[in-house]
Design an enzyme around this catalytic site. Structure first.
Site, mmCIF file in Angstrom:
data_model
loop_
_atom_site.group_PDB
_atom_site.id
_atom_site.type_symbol
_atom_site.label_atom_id
_atom_site.label_comp_id
_atom_site.label_asym_id
_atom_site.label_seq_id
_atom_site.Cartn_x
_atom_site.Cartn_y
_atom_site.Cartn_z
ATOM 1 N N HIS A 323 0.852 -1.194 0.000
ATOM 2 C CA HIS A 323 0.000 0.000 0.000
ATOM 3 C C HIS A 323 0.879 1.232 0.000
ATOM 4 C CE1 HIS A 323 -3.139 2.861 1.103
ATOM 5 N NE2 HIS A 323 -3.970 1.953 0.647
ATOM 6 N N ASP A 380 -7.934 -5.496 0.047
ATOM 7 C CA ASP A 380 -8.426 -6.365 -1.026
ATOM 8 C C ASP A 380 -8.008 -7.820 -0.858
ATOM 9 O OD1 ASP A 380 -9.748 -4.339 -2.459
ATOM 10 O OD2 ASP A 380 -7.838 -3.610 -3.204
HETATM 11 N N1 CMC Z 1 4.131 -7.668 -4.793
HETATM 12 C C1 CMC Z 1 5.487 -7.633 -4.942
HETATM 13 N N2 CMC Z 1 6.229 -6.533 -4.807
HETATM 14 C C2 CMC Z 1 5.597 -5.392 -4.512
HETATM 15 C C3 CMC Z 1 4.207 -5.334 -4.323
HETATM 16 C C4 CMC Z 1 3.464 -6.529 -4.470
HETATM 17 N N3 CMC Z 1 2.141 -6.527 -4.313
HETATM 18 N N4 CMC Z 1 3.843 -4.076 -4.031
HETATM 19 C C5 CMC Z 1 4.957 -3.343 -4.044
HETATM 20 N N5 CMC Z 1 6.032 -4.144 -4.319
HETATM 21 C C6 CMC Z 1 7.448 -3.736 -4.341
HETATM 22 C C7 CMC Z 1 7.795 -2.972 -5.614
HETATM 23 O O1 CMC Z 1 8.263 -3.822 -6.610
HETATM 24 C C8 CMC Z 1 8.843 -2.006 -5.106
HETATM 25 O O2 CMC Z 1 10.048 -2.719 -4.975
HETATM 26 P P1 CMC Z 1 11.461 -1.938 -5.204
HETATM 27 O O3 CMC Z 1 11.539 -0.873 -4.157
HETATM 28 O O4 CMC Z 1 12.500 -2.997 -5.058
HETATM 29 O O5 CMC Z 1 11.395 -1.388 -6.609
HETATM 30 C C9 CMC Z 1 8.380 -1.670 -3.688
HETATM 31 O O6 CMC Z 1 7.619 -2.802 -3.267
HETATM 32 C C10 CMC Z 1 7.505 -0.414 -3.615
HETATM 33 O O7 CMC Z 1 6.447 -0.575 -4.561
HETATM 34 P P2 CMC Z 1 5.774 0.618 -5.361
HETATM 35 O O8 CMC Z 1 5.141 0.082 -6.593
HETATM 36 O O9 CMC Z 1 6.739 1.747 -5.509
HETATM 37 O O10 CMC Z 1 4.666 1.087 -4.324
HETATM 38 P P3 CMC Z 1 3.446 2.031 -4.635
HETATM 39 O O11 CMC Z 1 3.184 2.774 -3.395
HETATM 40 O O12 CMC Z 1 3.685 2.824 -5.871
HETATM 41 O O13 CMC Z 1 2.245 1.026 -4.984
HETATM 42 C C11 CMC Z 1 0.507 -0.535 -4.709
HETATM 43 C C12 CMC Z 1 1.294 0.621 -4.076
HETATM 44 C C13 CMC Z 1 -0.677 -0.850 -3.815
HETATM 45 C C14 CMC Z 1 -0.023 -0.115 -6.073
HETATM 46 C C15 CMC Z 1 1.456 -1.771 -4.828
HETATM 47 O O14 CMC Z 1 1.850 -2.193 -3.551
HETATM 48 C C16 CMC Z 1 0.803 -2.906 -5.601
HETATM 49 O O15 CMC Z 1 0.919 -2.976 -6.825
HETATM 50 N N6 CMC Z 1 0.085 -3.843 -4.908
HETATM 51 C C17 CMC Z 1 -0.672 -4.875 -5.586
HETATM 52 C C18 CMC Z 1 -2.013 -4.341 -6.051
HETATM 53 C C19 CMC Z 1 -2.961 -4.114 -4.895
HETATM 54 O O16 CMC Z 1 -3.112 -4.960 -4.031
HETATM 55 N N7 CMC Z 1 -3.666 -2.975 -4.903
HETATM 56 C C20 CMC Z 1 -4.657 -2.625 -3.880
HETATM 57 C C21 CMC Z 1 -4.207 -1.497 -3.029
HETATM 58 S S1 CMC Z 1 -5.201 -1.260 -1.537
HETATM 59 C C22 CMC Z 1 -6.793 -0.859 -2.045
HETATM 60 C C23 CMC Z 1 -6.923 0.235 -3.020
HETATM 61 O O17 CMC Z 1 -6.126 1.149 -3.135
HETATM 62 O O18 CMC Z 1 -7.906 0.186 -3.722
#
Ligand code: CMC
Length: 446
Positions: A323, A380
């Site tokens: 998140h 989720d």
């Molecule tokens: N699985 C594996 N690695 C992950 C994941 C994941 N679900 N989420 C983040 N990472 C890693 C990412 O690769 C990055 O690694 P590094 O620093 O080595 O490059 C690090 O963690 C930070 O990730 P980010 O993409 O910069 O984080 P963000 O804040 O931009 O994205 C997120 C947040 C929720 C989009 C992301 O965690 C994600 O894609 N999660 C899976 C989709 C998901 O479950 N979404 C629902 C979110 S909660 C409800 C809502 O918002 O509706």
């Protein structure tokens, strides 16, 4: 009537004065500037950059807005480090534990919990306004059977502005549309489901709670009586409350962005529905179940999927994990995990996907990759297991999220609309394309 009547310039100045704490010094090209530091009621601090470009010629660069406060808001407070979520000051655990969904929605829209009389009147208004325009019912038949229900929901909400035009200057008019949207979203969702199955629609009825009315419209048959199972009504109440609001997330910011151009409420909210649909946002609940099913089909080898999520070249992420704001547990996930155990236990359901989800969570929580990046299950991760237990089909999961979020979007739209600080949202950019060129010497070929 509802919270957020237009504030005067005087109130604005008073509020600004109240929250300015100190100043931050910025040195640019040897010149020193002072920027005000503002502080919220929970001691969150921000450097006020509103005059930055005017005074320095510089702008801030913050792609995806991770460090940008886009507004001041009184609605929802999140402390992502401590796993705190509160609506109007009330902890999510408190509200999810005892109040009706409509009561929590009232709190968000009006600012205070309702009295008994206000709550009864609010529920009456919502049910009375839950019938959709009869001409709109024909629309459902025009979508192909393969249409995603999120697309149907967004289209229908957008279409409402043709059926219910309103005078944006008239507060009564605006309020009627607020009630209409919250009342009708569940009807649209249920009708989309019934139509997709070729079943007759069931109209909403007085005397049922918001979740019970929805379940009746989804699952009743016109040919026989239907008693809404209490355990499902309760599960849905909790689900809707945890989805009510989540401050400046992608879809809510979209609603504020579109609304800031003075587009009507239906245009703003339908844009929010579309933003929610994406798999990184609300669409993750559908993606989680699809991922768990994939693991199940693959012999239940969840460790393989944890390894894939760690491999940046795989393009695979653990859906329902991570998140932007929560760097500790997501309190909504904690509530839903417990609800899963309770509901599945009461119904005697043994869902193999729940076992896979538990293993996946346990493995990830003890793995350095996830620990170092502070990746925890989000809202989720467990919601889909509950939706399955209720009987909701997978492609409707994000629609359920949208239904719960509707009052939240509207509360933000109202707050934005009534905030004298609101101007049209218009970020800037750092241009990195070619500098000026000339086409002289090139002969036109067409
Ligand atoms: N699985 C594996 N690695 C992950 C994941 C994941 N679900 N989420 C983040 N990472 C890693 C990412 O690769 C990055 O690694 P590094 O620093 O080595 O490059 C690090 O963690 C930070 O990730 P980010 O993409 O910069 O984080 P963000 O804040 O931009 O994205 C997120 C947040 C929720 C989009 C992301 O965690 C994600 O894609 N999660 C899976 C989709 C998901 O479950 N979404 C629902 C979110 S909660 C409800 C809502 O918002 O509706």
């Amino acid at each position: 009537m509802y919270e957020g009547e237009a504030r005067t310039d005087e109130t604005r100045t008073a509020r600004t004065r109240e929250t300015i704490m100190s100043t931050a010094k910025l040195i640019l090209e040897g010149k020193e500037y002072e920027l005000p530091v503002i502080e919220g009621t929970e001691q969150e601090r921000a450097i006020d950059c509103t005059k930055l470009r005017d005074t320095t010629g510089y702008i801030t660069y913050d792609p995806s807005y991770a460090n940008t406060g886009s507004c001041r808001s009184q609605l929802t407070y999140i402390d992502g480090e401590k796993g705190i979520l509160r609506y109007r000051g009330y902890p999510i655990e408190d509200l999810a534990g005892k109040v009706r969904y409509t009561t929590a929605a009232y709190l968000l829209i009006h600012g205070e919990l309702p009295t008994r009389e206000q709550a009864i009147e609010w529920r009456r208004q919502l049910t009375q306004n839950s019938l959709i325009h009869e001409s709109m019912i024909n629309f459902f038949d025009q979508f192909p059977v393969t249409a995603h229900p999120m697309n149907i929901l967004a289209s229908m909400v957008s279409a409402m502005s043709s059926f219910y035009p309103y005078d944006a200057e008239d507060e009564e008019h605006v309020y009627r549309n607020v009630v209409r949207l919250i009342g009708q979203v569940k009807t649209i969702a249920a009708f989309a489901y019934r139509k997709s199955r070729g079943e007759p629609v069931i109209y909403p009825r007085m005397g049922y709670s918001y979740p019970a009315n929805f379940l009746r419209m989804m699952f009743a048959s016109p040919a026989e009586d239907y008693r809404v199972p209490k355990v499902l009504e309760e599960a849905l109440r909790v689900l809707l409350i945890v989805h009510l609001d989540h401050e400046q997330n992608c879809s809510t910011s979209t609603v504020r962005m579109v609304g800031s151009s003075l587009a009507n409420i239906y245009a703003a909210v339908s844009s929010g529905v579309n933003a929610l649909w994406g798999r990184l946002h609300g669409g993750a609940n559908q993606a989680v179940i699809e991922m768990l099913q994939r693991i199940q089909t693959d012999g239940g080898d969840y460790k393989k999927y944890v390894a894939m999520a760690k491999d940046k070249n795989s393009g695979f992420r653990l859906m329902g994990f991570g998140h932007r704001v929560y760097k500790n547990f997501d309190p909504r996930a904690t509530i839903l995990k417990k609800a899963c155990d309770d509901v599945l236990g009461t119904l005697g359901i043994n869902d193999p996907l729940l076992d896979i989800a538990r293993h996946l969570e346990d493995t990830a929580l003890h793995d350095d990759f996830f620990v170092e990046r502070k990746l925890y299950p989000n809202v989720d991760f467990y919601s889909g297991i509950l939706y399955r237990a209720i009987g909701i089909p997978t492609d409707m999961f994000t629609v359920m999220f949208a239904m719960g979020r509707m009052p939240g979007w509207i509360a933000h739209w109202l707050e934005m609309r009534n905030d004298p600080e609101t101007r049209i949202h218009r970020p800037r950019q750092i241009y990195v394309g070619p500098t000026v060129r000339t086409s002289a010497g090139r002969r036109a070929v067409d």
